[in-house]
Enzyme design. Sequence first.
Site, mmCIF file in Angstrom:
data_model
loop_
_atom_site.group_PDB
_atom_site.id
_atom_site.type_symbol
_atom_site.label_atom_id
_atom_site.label_comp_id
_atom_site.label_asym_id
_atom_site.label_seq_id
_atom_site.Cartn_x
_atom_site.Cartn_y
_atom_site.Cartn_z
ATOM 1 N N ASN A 53 25.582 10.449 33.830
ATOM 2 C CA ASN A 53 26.069 9.052 33.574
ATOM 3 C C ASN A 53 24.799 8.477 32.922
ATOM 4 O OD1 ASN A 53 28.141 7.066 33.234
ATOM 5 N ND2 ASN A 53 26.460 5.648 34.676
ATOM 6 N N HIS A 90 26.592 -0.517 27.450
ATOM 7 C CA HIS A 90 26.146 -1.728 27.448
ATOM 8 C C HIS A 90 25.976 -2.012 26.422
ATOM 9 C CE1 HIS A 90 26.661 -1.952 31.923
ATOM 10 N NE2 HIS A 90 25.939 -0.841 32.069
ATOM 11 N N GLU A 148 30.621 1.805 31.525
ATOM 12 C CA GLU A 148 30.160 0.637 32.279
ATOM 13 C C GLU A 148 30.217 -0.315 30.901
ATOM 14 O OE1 GLU A 148 26.472 0.862 34.304
ATOM 15 O OE2 GLU A 148 27.052 2.830 34.988
#
Length: 483
Positions: free
Chosen positions: A211, A247, A275
Amino acid sequence: MLESASRAPARTRARLAATALAATTLAAAAVVAAVTTPASAASGLGQLAAAQGRYFGTALANNHLGESAYATVADREFNSVTPENEMKWDATEPSRGSFNYTGGDAIVSHAQGHGQSVRGHTLVWHSQLPSWVSNGGFNAATLTSVMQNHISNVAGHYKGKLYAWDVVNEAFNDDGTRRQSVFQTTIGDSYIATAFQAARAADPTAKLYYNDYNIEGINAKSTAVYNMVKAFKQQGVPIDGVGLQTHLILGQVPSDLQANLQRFADLGVDVALTEVDVRMQTPADSSKLATQSANYAALTKACLNVARCVGITVWGVTDKYSWVPDVFPGYGAPLLFDDSYNAKPAYTGVSGALGGGTSSPSPSASPSSSPSSSPTSSPPPGRSCSATYRKVNEWNTGFQAEVTVTNTGSSSMGGWTVSWAFPNGQKITQLWNGTLSQSGANVTVKNVSYNGTVTPNGSTTFGFTGDWSGANGTPSSVTCAAS
């Protein structure tokens, strides 16, 4: 664009302080009254994504679950959750050999009670490390043992209960070089492969992910990750997926996001947006919110267009508790629900991309089940079904099983209900493609919105993981009722 290592304990403390302030100034009943919610769980983003063969999840913070509006929106909208901080190293092993699973267990239990899968986050990361690891002065052999022991204990504790693990997080710099973390400088390049091997040994059924942030487009960093994953696949290192944190800054969705997702998928791994948030300079206005909606729709469509993009997770339920303002002063409003839990234009952007239309959710206090999941008292003429139980895997005190539902009638059925009694008191811990009700040994599973309709001679399946003790016998009778 983003240094997500800044999501450090200071940010966590700030959020906790904000929570305490909110608790003293706003009654829970008043918050719930202000929530904009849909009338049926079938209209939630998780259900819409499931109909597309994906999940749509959120990061969940255990300290906010006591807020009624927070829990209501989280449970209604999302079919996957990622603990925001509760499974990180500083939370799970604050001192060497002393493990604490309180926060993580609470989130897993909550998710199980609401039919949500769980992504574990994260086993090895340079940030939010306790000082005994980051400043321990270990040599390579000792730190390797420390890392393996941590993974064995944490992943082992949640064995069979999680859909996936972010095994290693943020190991590369933006220029494609290795981040000089304590693991990199002490152990060297091999630590990532070692971590994945330890995770596979600890939990053979969880999907194992690398990740990172700033790898959404094709660039030096994403190419370095790509080359690592390619090498791992060639070398037999167990890796199942790549998580692109996503993000983003308003208006900066990479034009090659879909192409980048596809090139990772072509290596034979799953990909996921893990995320997601889209931050803007505050205050928000109608123009910024419209752009944000278009951005969310674009990244959702990019995932849908790649067969191995399995799901999307937004990094938080509400703008009120987002990490963004703490780390990027002057920026905020990055999520799908505003500070008062009203759905923003970004919500309708996602909903529309998932095929759910572009209207905002309608008010409701809590989620309800899909009408198709409630069978009639007796099946209509020509509708009948059978169910076959199959054990897929078994280990220590856990197991995985699958049930196939077959339409044995002469007309299509609009829903089904499967029931059985476990012979040895087994307990289901996580179930997918169905709605679970278990009381003691007695289990009932109903269809969800997207798999209730089955044509004659057609079939559908649902699966689950569970715990057993002493014995793990197969149910002697599995019944199916059609509607």
